[in-house]
Each structure stands twice: as structure tokens, then as C-alpha cells.
Design a protein around this motif. Structure first.
Motif, PDB file in Angstrom:
ATOM      1  N   GLN A  25     -16.071   4.772  -6.346  1.00 10.80           N
ATOM      2  CA  GLN A  25     -17.040   5.848  -6.544  1.00 10.80           C
ATOM      3  C   GLN A  25     -18.399   5.477  -5.952  1.00 10.80           C
ATOM      4  OE1 GLN A  25     -17.094   6.825 -10.765  1.00 10.80           O
ATOM      5  NE2 GLN A  25     -15.366   8.220 -10.494  1.00 10.80           N
ATOM      6  N   ASN A  26     -19.043   6.461  -5.364  1.00 13.56           N
ATOM      7  CA  ASN A  26     -20.354   6.279  -4.754  1.00 13.56           C
ATOM      8  C   ASN A  26     -21.418   6.839  -5.693  1.00 13.56           C
ATOM      9  OD1 ASN A  26     -22.094   5.460  -2.691  1.00 13.56           O
ATOM     10  ND2 ASN A  26     -22.107   7.490  -1.763  1.00 13.56           N
ATOM     11  N   ILE A  27     -22.123   5.937  -6.380  1.00 13.41           N
ATOM     12  CA  ILE A  27     -23.084   6.326  -7.415  1.00 13.41           C
ATOM     13  C   ILE A  27     -24.491   5.977  -6.963  1.00 13.41           C
ATOM     14  CG2 ILE A  27     -23.809   5.925  -9.808  1.00 13.41           C
ATOM     15  CD1 ILE A  27     -20.862   5.334 -10.452  1.00 13.41           C
ATOM     16  N   ASP A  28     -25.392   6.925  -7.107  1.00 10.50           N
ATOM     17  CA  ASP A  28     -26.798   6.737  -6.742  1.00 10.50           C
ATOM     18  C   ASP A  28     -27.496   5.968  -7.860  1.00 10.50           C
ATOM     19  OD1 ASP A  28     -29.420   6.900  -5.930  1.00 10.50           O
ATOM     20  OD2 ASP A  28     -29.496   9.094  -5.870  1.00 10.50           O
ATOM     21  N   TRP A  34     -27.052   2.734  -3.362  1.00 12.11           N
ATOM     22  CA  TRP A  34     -25.794   3.389  -3.746  1.00 12.11           C
ATOM     23  C   TRP A  34     -24.730   2.313  -3.925  1.00 12.11           C
ATOM     24  CZ3 TRP A  34     -25.145   8.877  -3.876  1.00 12.11           C
ATOM     25  CH2 TRP A  34     -26.283   9.602  -3.503  1.00 12.11           C
ATOM     26  N   ASP A  49     -17.337   9.726   0.492  1.00 15.10           N
ATOM     27  CA  ASP A  49     -18.323   9.880  -0.586  1.00 15.10           C
ATOM     28  C   ASP A  49     -17.635  10.449  -1.814  1.00 15.10           C
ATOM     29  OD1 ASP A  49     -20.675  10.015  -2.005  1.00 15.10           O
ATOM     30  OD2 ASP A  49     -21.338  11.892  -1.079  1.00 15.10           O
ATOM     31  N   GLY A  52     -18.568  12.787  -5.273  1.00 14.46           N
ATOM     32  CA  GLY A  52     -19.659  13.760  -5.256  1.00 14.46           C
ATOM     33  C   GLY A  52     -19.250  15.174  -4.884  1.00 14.46           C
ATOM     34  N   PRO A  53     -18.576  15.380  -3.732  1.00 16.11           N
ATOM     35  CA  PRO A  53     -18.177  16.747  -3.363  1.00 16.11           C
ATOM     36  C   PRO A  53     -17.266  17.402  -4.397  1.00 16.11           C
ATOM     37  CG  PRO A  53     -18.073  15.299  -1.463  1.00 16.11           C
ATOM     38  CD  PRO A  53     -18.305  14.417  -2.649  1.00 16.11           C
ATOM     39  N   TRP A  55     -17.160  16.692  -7.652  1.00 14.60           N
ATOM     40  CA  TRP A  55     -17.936  16.989  -8.840  1.00 14.60           C
ATOM     41  C   TRP A  55     -18.738  18.272  -8.672  1.00 14.60           C
ATOM     42  CZ3 TRP A  55     -18.241  16.719 -13.716  1.00 14.60           C
ATOM     43  CH2 TRP A  55     -19.412  17.083 -14.372  1.00 14.60           C
ATOM     44  N   ARG A  56     -19.282  18.508  -7.509  1.00 15.27           N
ATOM     45  CA  ARG A  56     -20.071  19.728  -7.293  1.00 15.27           C
ATOM     46  C   ARG A  56     -19.194  20.972  -7.435  1.00 15.27           C
ATOM     47  NH1 ARG A  56     -22.789  15.968  -4.028  1.00 15.27           N
ATOM     48  NH2 ARG A  56     -21.527  16.310  -2.164  1.00 15.27           N
ATOM     49  N   TYR A  80     -19.021   7.928 -12.658  1.00 15.94           N
ATOM     50  CA  TYR A  80     -19.794   8.988 -12.000  1.00 15.94           C
ATOM     51  C   TYR A  80     -19.863  10.258 -12.835  1.00 15.94           C
ATOM     52  CZ  TYR A  80     -21.375  12.198  -8.313  1.00 15.94           C
ATOM     53  OH  TYR A  80     -22.079  13.132  -7.579  1.00 15.94           O
ATOM     54  N   GLN A  84     -22.943  12.096 -14.955  1.00 13.94           N
ATOM     55  CA  GLN A  84     -23.364  13.464 -14.622  1.00 13.94           C
ATOM     56  C   GLN A  84     -23.407  14.344 -15.868  1.00 13.94           C
ATOM     57  OE1 GLN A  84     -24.398  14.773 -11.639  1.00 13.94           O
ATOM     58  NE2 GLN A  84     -24.282  12.736 -10.722  1.00 13.94           N
TER      59      GLN A  84
END
Length: 233
Positions: A25-28, A34, A49, A52-53, A55-56, A80, A84
Motif C-alpha cells: 500500500q502507498n500511504i502518504d 510515501w 499506487d 488510492g484509486p 478507495w476513491r 490505508y 481514511q
């Protein structure tokens, strides 16, 4: 919970990210840091990535404010989606993962990210089959798990027990194909030898309906599908 940014500088956080690699997972983590090196090859599905996509797509069908909600994130990986939902105001969030034989501990990654982000999220390293909550959850995320399970039917029955009867929301996300596939043994699926069951969307929706789940939303995303559903009363 207070984050560790005051105790660790940016370089120290980056070094710890490297120590905990590889990441899926890519977490900010803030300050331009990241978890995933999208330009390199050290990570799982490097260059992607994740999630993220996805999750949106999921978040647009969730309430913008999750105040009053208890959230269970099954197969949380590095946390992630847990983070969120907490940032969306959830009262309580639990992420659970058994690592599925991975060479790194997803829960160790999640706990590190939690410390950096300063978010009050619980994590548990355990199979969800063995977990019994003290009280049910209003939102259950079951993403990226079903296709790894040989006993997928029992898994769905178990997941139903986690949600508040009738009103709890379960979000299921899994791999799908035009024609249902089962992949026993070590036959890989897109390079993944831990994949066992990849249904068609039709088979997936019938499978959850016959278990009494009420489907509200189905979204297909190429070789993935997202299903929003409610458990029976």
C-alpha cells in the motif's frame, strides 16, 4: 495518540519505511514521504499506487461523515483504508490482517504509519475467521481478500456476523473475470499463487444473495468489482 513526527525527522521516517519494505500500500506519511517507491522495484506490485484509486471509488458511495460509526477493515494490510475512515470521523476503527504468509508484517507497517500519522486506530494480527467482536460494526470493509480464500462461502458467512444486522454496511471488493475461475494449488493468477477463486460478477452477486445479503450497489472496475450490501436482520 500523538504522532512521532516530533521525535523522528523526515530522513529517519524514510529509513524506517525502507526497513519495513516491501510495501503493498502507498500511504502518504506527510512532508513528501510515501511508503511506496513508485519509481523503483522494491515493493509489491511496484509502480502501482495501491489502493488510492480503489478507495476513491469506494469513498464516493460512503457517507462523507462517519461520526458514530464503528469500522472493521478486514485484510487491512498497512492500514490505508483504516486511516481514511478514521480521518472521515469514525468513532472506532479496527484493522485486522493475518499477512497470508507474506515476508513482511503488514501489521508492523500499519502500526508504524499509525504512529507517524497520529491516528487512533487499532490493529490486530489475526485471521478474521478466528475473530469475535464484542459488538458489531456499522461498516465492514472486506477488500482484496475473497479471491485468496479457498473457503470463500464460509468467509462470507463469517463476515456477515461482524456487521450490525439489517443496517450494517459491508463493502466487498474482489478480483473478477468474465468466466469464473478456480485456481487450486500453485497455479498463479497475474503472478499471484495465493489466488483460489475469481468469480464472474454474476456468480459473485448470486453467491452473496443466496446467503441473505441485500445488494445495494455493484461497480465493476475492469478485473475488479465492488459490492455494497447489507446483512439480513
Amino acid at each position: 495518540m500523538v504522532g512521532i513526527l516530533a521525535a523522528m525527522n523526515r530522513d529517519q521516517i524514510r529509513r524506517r519505511v525502507e526497513e519495513l519494505a516491501p510495501w503493498y500500500q502507498n500511504i502518504d506519511l506527510g512532508d513528501g514521504v510515501w511508503t511506496k517507491d513508485l519509481e523503483g522495484s522494491r515493493d509489491i506490485f511496484s509502480g502501482h499506487d495501491i489502493p488510492g484509486p480503489l478507495w476513491r471509488v469506494i469513498a464516493r458511495d460512503l457517507p462523507a461523515d462517519l461520526s458514530g460509526h464503528r469500522v472493521l477493515d478486514i485484510g487491512c494490510n498497512a492500514g490505508y483504508m483504516s486511516f481514511q475512515t478514521k480521518q472521515m470521523g469514525a468513532d472506532y476503527v479496527l484493522g485486522i490482517d493475518s499477512n497470508l504468509g507474506a515476508g513482511t508484517s503488514f501489521i508492523h507497517q500499519a502500526e508504524f504509519c499509525r504512529s507517524v500519522l497520529g491516528l487512533d486506530v487499532d490493529f490486530r494480527e489475526q485471521s478474521f475467521f478466528d475473530y469475535t467482536p464484542e459488538q458489531p460494526f456499522t461498516l465492514v470493509l472486506f477488500c482484496g481478500v475473497l479471491y485468496h480464500l479457498e473457503d470463500f462461502a464460509t468467509a462470507l458467512d463469517k463476515v456477515m456476523t461482524f456487521a450490525v444486522p439489517d443496517t450494517g454496511l459491508i463493502v466487498l471488493e474482489t478480483a473478477v473475470e468474465p468466466i469464473t475461475q478456480t485456481r487450486p494449488g500453485l497455479r498463479d493468477y497475474n503472478g499471484d499463487t495465493s489466488t483460489f477463486f475469481v468469480p464472474s460478477v454474476g456468480v459473485l452477486t448470486e453467491l452473496v444473495r443466496e446467503r441473505g445479503l441485500r445488494i445495494e450497489i455493484v461497480r465493476t472496475l475492469g478485473t475488479r468489482a465492488v459490492v455494497f450490501m447489507r446483512p439480513p436482520l
